[in-house]
Design an enzyme around this catalytic site. Structure first.
Site, PDB file in Angstrom:
ATOM      1  N   THR A   1       2.925  -2.785  -7.382  1.00 31.40           N
ATOM      2  CA  THR A   1       2.618  -1.469  -7.954  1.00 31.40           C
ATOM      3  C   THR A   1       3.446  -0.340  -7.339  1.00 31.40           C
ATOM      4  O   THR A   1       3.569   0.728  -7.924  1.00 31.40           O
ATOM      5  CB  THR A   1       1.125  -1.147  -7.776  1.00 31.40           C
ATOM      6  OG1 THR A   1       0.799  -1.271  -6.389  1.00 31.40           O
ATOM      7  CG2 THR A   1       0.266  -2.080  -8.600  1.00 31.40           C
ATOM      8  N   ASP A   2       4.015  -0.578  -6.136  1.00 29.51           N
ATOM      9  CA  ASP A   2       4.712   0.520  -5.449  1.00 29.51           C
ATOM     10  C   ASP A   2       5.897   1.069  -6.238  1.00 29.51           C
ATOM     11  O   ASP A   2       6.154   2.273  -6.228  1.00 29.51           O
ATOM     12  CB  ASP A   2       5.199   0.057  -4.058  1.00 29.51           C
ATOM     13  CG  ASP A   2       4.051  -0.184  -3.087  1.00 29.51           C
ATOM     14  OD1 ASP A   2       2.898   0.128  -3.445  1.00 29.51           O
ATOM     15  OD2 ASP A   2       4.307  -0.680  -1.977  1.00 29.51           O
TER      16      ASP A   2
ATOM     17  N   THR B   1       1.396  -7.519  -5.145  1.00 29.23           N
ATOM     18  CA  THR B   1       0.059  -7.930  -4.688  1.00 29.23           C
ATOM     19  C   THR B   1      -0.605  -8.909  -5.651  1.00 29.23           C
ATOM     20  O   THR B   1      -1.392  -9.762  -5.233  1.00 29.23           O
ATOM     21  CB  THR B   1      -0.830  -6.681  -4.473  1.00 29.23           C
ATOM     22  OG1 THR B   1      -0.168  -5.834  -3.542  1.00 29.23           O
ATOM     23  CG2 THR B   1      -2.186  -7.021  -3.909  1.00 29.23           C
TER      24      THR B   1
ATOM     25  N   SER C   1       7.198  -5.178  -4.135  1.00 28.39           N
ATOM     26  CA  SER C   1       8.063  -4.325  -4.958  1.00 28.39           C
ATOM     27  C   SER C   1       8.914  -3.303  -4.202  1.00 28.39           C
ATOM     28  O   SER C   1       9.890  -2.803  -4.763  1.00 28.39           O
ATOM     29  CB  SER C   1       7.280  -3.661  -6.083  1.00 28.39           C
ATOM     30  OG  SER C   1       6.501  -2.600  -5.625  1.00 28.39           O
TER      31      SER C   1
END
Ligand code: ASP
Length: 323
Positions: free
Chosen positions: A89-90, A12, A56
């Site tokens: 971030t995932d 993101t 990610s």
């Protein structure tokens, strides 16, 4: 002047709104972002590499290995003081953890990302990247393993997890709290990490390890599929202290008979897996069958560790013990 290497992978932090559907998509915003960041930090030379531009969920363990090799090469051949990796971030905590295992580097390696895209009000990618660079520049960050810095909090790769699907302060070390924080331009550490550094450095990741999440009534029939698929390891994300339903036990025995390494983790986000219970399916019973303990590691991290160990043909018993 110190040099920090920035490795962009996507996520993101590298996204904007798609003009048609107004949803987040990857977009090359790096020049703009770098210009803004460079204006905020004095006396630093920022070098950057775009490793990938992917969300990610598309980052694979092999990408993690490639990024590890790239960082190792850059530290060996260039005079850099630290590395900052931007990442979705995932799966950020997985890449951070794998790099922590893989690298044996004194200088800081810091991962960051953002929860809002470049077009959103309150885009946090800018402040997160500035803070991550400050962390990488600080001599206080040396010898702390791989770090994660978002929302001005510094967490250890081993302890941290993404805890919220939307909130800016999503990255938490639930049990122990952050190692430190970035206060304006000062990097402050409050504590050391709670674990001893492990260094496991595979040259390739060619062993498949799967995760099974245990729920009430789970029979483990999926293990037949994994035996058929010739997986090398299974992480069983068990209940509480490390227990599984009794009906799952014959399936676990079957996996062990097929030389599949079985490691127990817990679906509780805090605490250790221990051999507290002796009933059928309890931790003590599983341990005596030859099942191994993931300690306090999250399942997705235990998976990467087991993949690395098995790919090196090391004995998992030496790395996953009940104690
Ligand atoms: N789905 C996005 C990703 O992991 C979320 C993020 O970047 O924060 O790439």
């Amino acid at each position: 002047m110190k040099t920090i290497l920035l490795i962009f992978t996507g996520g993101t932090i590298s996204m904007s709104y798609d003009k048609v559907v107004s949803k987040s998509v990857v977009h090359d915003n790096h020049d703009e972002l770098l210009k803004k960041v460079a204006a905020k930090i004095e006396n630093v030379n920022l070098e950057s590499i775009i490793y990938s531009l992917v969300p990610s969920p598309s980052i694979t363990p092999n990408d993690m290995l490639e990024i590890g090799k790239l960082i190792e090469k850059k530290f060996a051949t260039k005079n850099i003081s630290g590395v900052v990796i931007t990442h979705g971030t995932d799966t950020l905590e997985e890449t951070a953890y794998f790099l922590d295992l893989f690298l044996n580097e004194k200088k800081p390696v810091v991962l960051t990302g953002s929860m809002r895209n470049f077009d959103e009000v309150g885009y946090d990618g800018f402040s997160n990247l500035v803070s991550a660079i400050l962390v990488a520049l600080s001599p206080e960050s040396n010898n702390r393993g791989v770090l994660v810095c978002l929302n001005d909090e510094i967490n250890s790769a081993v302890e941290v997890m993404k805890t919220h699907t939307l909130a800016l302060d999503t990255f938490k070390s639930l049990e122990f709290g952050p190692l430190g924080l970035v206060d304006e331009k000062t990097v402050i550490y409050y504590r050391d990490a709670t674990y001893e550094k492990e260094h496991i450095k595979p040259t390739e990741l060619d062993k498949r390890v799967e995760i099974i999440k245990v729920v009430s009534g789970e029979d483990g029939k999926i293990i037949d599929f994994y035996i058929n698929e010739k997986v090398s390891g299974i992480i069983i994300e068990s209940l509480g202290r490390g227990n599984v339903p009794k009906i799952m036990v014959p399936q676990i025995k079957k996996a062990l008979k097929h030389n599949i390494s079985v490691v127990i983790t817990s679906r509780c986000p805090m605490g250790l897996v221990r051999d507290t219970y002796a009933y059928e399916g309890g931790g003590y019973h599983l341990k005596n069958l030859g099942v191994l303990s993931g300690g306090s590691l999250a399942s997705e991290k235990a998976r990467l560790k087991l993949m690395a160990i098995l790919s090196l043909n090391l004995d998992p018993k030496d790395f996953f013990s009940y104690n």
